[in-house]
Design a protein around this motif. Structure first.
Motif, PDB file in Angstrom:
ATOM      1  N   UNK A 161       0.842  -1.191   0.000  1.00  0.00           N
ATOM      2  CA  UNK A 161       0.000   0.000   0.000  1.00  0.00           C
ATOM      3  C   UNK A 161       0.876   1.240   0.000  1.00  0.00           C
ATOM      4  N   UNK A 162       0.417   2.283  -0.672  1.00  0.00           N
ATOM      5  CA  UNK A 162       1.108   3.564  -0.571  1.00  0.00           C
ATOM      6  C   UNK A 162       0.787   4.175   0.790  1.00  0.00           C
ATOM      7  N   UNK A 163       1.494   5.238   1.132  1.00  0.00           N
ATOM      8  CA  UNK A 163       1.258   5.908   2.412  1.00  0.00           C
ATOM      9  C   UNK A 163      -0.187   6.389   2.512  1.00  0.00           C
ATOM     10  N   UNK A 164      -0.699   6.954   1.428  1.00  0.00           N
ATOM     11  CA  UNK A 164      -2.070   7.452   1.455  1.00  0.00           C
ATOM     12  C   UNK A 164      -3.065   6.316   1.599  1.00  0.00           C
ATOM     13  N   UNK A 165      -2.821   5.205   0.907  1.00  0.00           N
ATOM     14  CA  UNK A 165      -3.723   4.057   1.006  1.00  0.00           C
ATOM     15  C   UNK A 165      -3.717   3.459   2.401  1.00  0.00           C
ATOM     16  N   UNK A 166      -2.538   3.405   3.032  1.00  0.00           N
ATOM     17  CA  UNK A 166      -2.499   2.903   4.409  1.00  0.00           C
ATOM     18  C   UNK A 166      -3.301   3.819   5.326  1.00  0.00           C
ATOM     19  N   UNK A 167      -3.166   5.131   5.144  1.00  0.00           N
ATOM     20  CA  UNK A 167      -3.921   6.072   5.972  1.00  0.00           C
ATOM     21  C   UNK A 167      -5.424   5.859   5.820  1.00  0.00           C
ATOM     22  N   UNK A 168      -5.885   5.637   4.600  1.00  0.00           N
ATOM     23  CA  UNK A 168      -7.306   5.370   4.378  1.00  0.00           C
ATOM     24  C   UNK A 168      -7.735   4.090   5.096  1.00  0.00           C
ATOM     25  N   UNK A 169      -6.932   3.046   4.958  1.00  0.00           N
ATOM     26  CA  UNK A 169      -7.249   1.781   5.629  1.00  0.00           C
ATOM     27  C   UNK A 169      -7.306   1.966   7.134  1.00  0.00           C
ATOM     28  N   UNK A 170      -6.348   2.706   7.681  1.00  0.00           N
ATOM     29  CA  UNK A 170      -6.300   2.902   9.131  1.00  0.00           C
ATOM     30  C   UNK A 170      -7.511   3.683   9.631  1.00  0.00           C
ATOM     31  N   UNK A 171      -7.907   4.720   8.910  1.00  0.00           N
ATOM     32  CA  UNK A 171      -9.092   5.494   9.305  1.00  0.00           C
ATOM     33  C   UNK A 171     -10.330   4.603   9.295  1.00  0.00           C
ATOM     34  N   UNK A 172     -10.480   3.810   8.257  1.00  0.00           N
ATOM     35  CA  UNK A 172     -11.634   2.910   8.190  1.00  0.00           C
ATOM     36  C   UNK A 172     -11.615   1.916   9.349  1.00  0.00           C
ATOM     37  N   UNK A 173     -10.444   1.337   9.612  1.00  0.00           N
ATOM     38  CA  UNK A 173     -10.342   0.323  10.659  1.00  0.00           C
ATOM     39  C   UNK A 173     -10.614   0.902  12.039  1.00  0.00           C
ATOM     40  N   UNK A 174     -10.148   2.124  12.275  1.00  0.00           N
ATOM     41  CA  UNK A 174     -10.389   2.766  13.571  1.00  0.00           C
ATOM     42  C   UNK A 174     -11.869   3.095  13.778  1.00  0.00           C
ATOM     43  N   UNK A 175     -12.629   3.112  12.693  1.00  0.00           N
ATOM     44  CA  UNK A 175     -14.069   3.375  12.776  1.00  0.00           C
ATOM     45  C   UNK A 175     -14.839   2.158  12.263  1.00  0.00           C
ATOM     46  N   UNK A 176     -14.314   0.969  12.556  1.00  0.00           N
ATOM     47  CA  UNK A 176     -14.933  -0.271  12.080  1.00  0.00           C
ATOM     48  C   UNK A 176     -16.392  -0.347  12.505  1.00  0.00           C
ATOM     49  N   UNK A 177     -17.230  -0.770  11.565  1.00  0.00           N
ATOM     50  CA  UNK A 177     -18.651  -0.889  11.844  1.00  0.00           C
ATOM     51  C   UNK A 177     -19.445   0.362  11.554  1.00  0.00           C
ATOM     52  N   UNK A 178     -18.758   1.464  11.200  1.00  0.00           N
ATOM     53  CA  UNK A 178     -19.436   2.722  10.885  1.00  0.00           C
ATOM     54  C   UNK A 178     -19.278   3.030   9.407  1.00  0.00           C
ATOM     55  N   UNK A 179     -20.325   3.574   8.805  1.00  0.00           N
ATOM     56  CA  UNK A 179     -20.246   4.015   7.420  1.00  0.00           C
ATOM     57  C   UNK A 179     -19.640   5.411   7.401  1.00  0.00           C
ATOM     58  N   UNK A 180     -18.576   5.569   6.604  1.00  0.00           N
ATOM     59  CA  UNK A 180     -17.907   6.862   6.479  1.00  0.00           C
ATOM     60  C   UNK A 180     -18.071   7.378   5.061  1.00  0.00           C
ATOM     61  N   UNK A 181     -18.601   8.577   4.931  1.00  0.00           N
ATOM     62  CA  UNK A 181     -18.730   9.194   3.617  1.00  0.00           C
ATOM     63  C   UNK A 181     -17.363   9.682   3.141  1.00  0.00           C
ATOM     64  N   UNK A 182     -17.273  10.037   1.864  1.00  0.00           N
ATOM     65  CA  UNK A 182     -16.017  10.581   1.360  1.00  0.00           C
ATOM     66  C   UNK A 182     -15.625  11.837   2.135  1.00  0.00           C
ATOM     67  N   UNK A 183     -16.602  12.700   2.404  1.00  0.00           N
ATOM     68  CA  UNK A 183     -16.293  13.925   3.145  1.00  0.00           C
ATOM     69  C   UNK A 183     -15.767  13.604   4.541  1.00  0.00           C
ATOM     70  N   UNK A 184     -16.367  12.618   5.190  1.00  0.00           N
ATOM     71  CA  UNK A 184     -15.907  12.234   6.525  1.00  0.00           C
ATOM     72  C   UNK A 184     -14.485  11.690   6.475  1.00  0.00           C
ATOM     73  N   UNK A 185     -14.203  10.882   5.460  1.00  0.00           N
ATOM     74  CA  UNK A 185     -12.856  10.338   5.318  1.00  0.00           C
ATOM     75  C   UNK A 185     -11.841  11.447   5.120  1.00  0.00           C
ATOM     76  N   UNK A 186     -12.174  12.429   4.284  1.00  0.00           N
ATOM     77  CA  UNK A 186     -11.234  13.527   4.047  1.00  0.00           C
ATOM     78  C   UNK A 186     -11.010  14.362   5.303  1.00  0.00           C
ATOM     79  N   UNK A 187     -12.074  14.557   6.060  1.00  0.00           N
ATOM     80  CA  UNK A 187     -11.935  15.309   7.311  1.00  0.00           C
ATOM     81  C   UNK A 187     -11.048  14.556   8.296  1.00  0.00           C
TER      82      UNK A 187
END
Length: 237
Positions: A161-187
């Motif tokens: 994974x690139x650095x940015x892709x790892x960051x996306x994965x980590x954000x999703x994993x830290x909020x496991x079970x929650x739906x995150x919109x694109x705007x929420x992910x960017x924030x």
């Protein structure tokens, strides 16, 4: 010492303009007019980021990116023609961190270069031995996510994974079970909304799925919720 940017661009007028602009922004700039020269500079080291045009006289910029990724994880910003959507997708899939379609505003180029460099510096200086960082280690069955090492492993095998892709994965994993919109992910990713604007986040998600799913076409860990965003499922396989 200022950050060293390798500019890979065969248009001499554009290269001269960008070199002057980036130099005025306190970067050290080296210009390579073809892919072979670019790879020689990268192999020699001392490059902090690469601005890579895909249309080069001696070899395809995508091939340059592939060979670069085989030896280095330095950030790569691709420059593409406006209509080359497939090249942008392939470039992100093989490891580019971001892309910018031509023609572009120099100020946007500068902002994107600073963003990919900032992410790299933040990752490099993350503390890795504190109790807080150790507590953040995440495990979902066969998938392990280690923020301190900035690494993910599936069945013990590192995920590419690139650095940015790892960051996306980590954000999703830290909020496991929650739906995150694109705007929420960017924030949550500190507001770097340029990625959401051009929707390259969808391509990054495809690359993450290729790395962490058994069957990326039938994802079980990263689920698309139509019209809402993405959900990281707590799979315990």
């Amino acid at each position: 010492m200022p950050d060293h940017i390798l500019l890979v661009e065969d248009d001499p007028r554009l290269a001269e303009m960008l070199t002057e602009y980036l130099s005025q922004a306190a970067f050290r700039v080296t210009h390579a007019s073809n892919g072979r020269a670019a790879l020689e500079h990268i192999t020699a080291g001392d490059v902090d980021a690469v601005i890579l045009d895909l249309m080069l006289p001696d070899m395809d910029g995508l091939d340059v990116c592939r060979q670069l990724r085989a030896v280095s994880d330095i950030p790569v910003l691709m420059l593409t023609a406006r209509g080359d959507a497939i090249d942008r997708i392939i470039g992100l899939e093989i490891g580019a961190d971001d892309y910018l379609p031509k023609p572009f505003e120099p100020r946007e180029l500068l902002a994107r270069v600073r963003a990919i460099l900032r992410r790299r510096v933040e990752h490099r200086h993350q503390p890795d031995n504190t109790p807080q960082r150790a507590a953040e280690f995440l495990r979902f069955g066969r998938l392990e996510i280690d923020p301190a090492a900035h690494a993910a492993r599936l069945d013990g095998v590192p995920c590419e994974l690139t650095a940015y892709q790892f960051d996306l994965l980590l954000v999703l994993a830290r909020h496991a079970g929650r739906v995150l919109s694109r705007d929420s992910l960017m924030e949550l990713l500190k507001g770097e909304a340029m990625e959401a604007f051009d929707r390259s986040i969808d391509v990054h998600m495809s690359r993450i799925r290729a790395a962490v799913e058994d069957d990326p076409k039938k994802p079980r860990r990263i689920i698309t919720v139509r019209g809402a965003g993405y959900l990281f499922a707590k799979v315990q396989d």
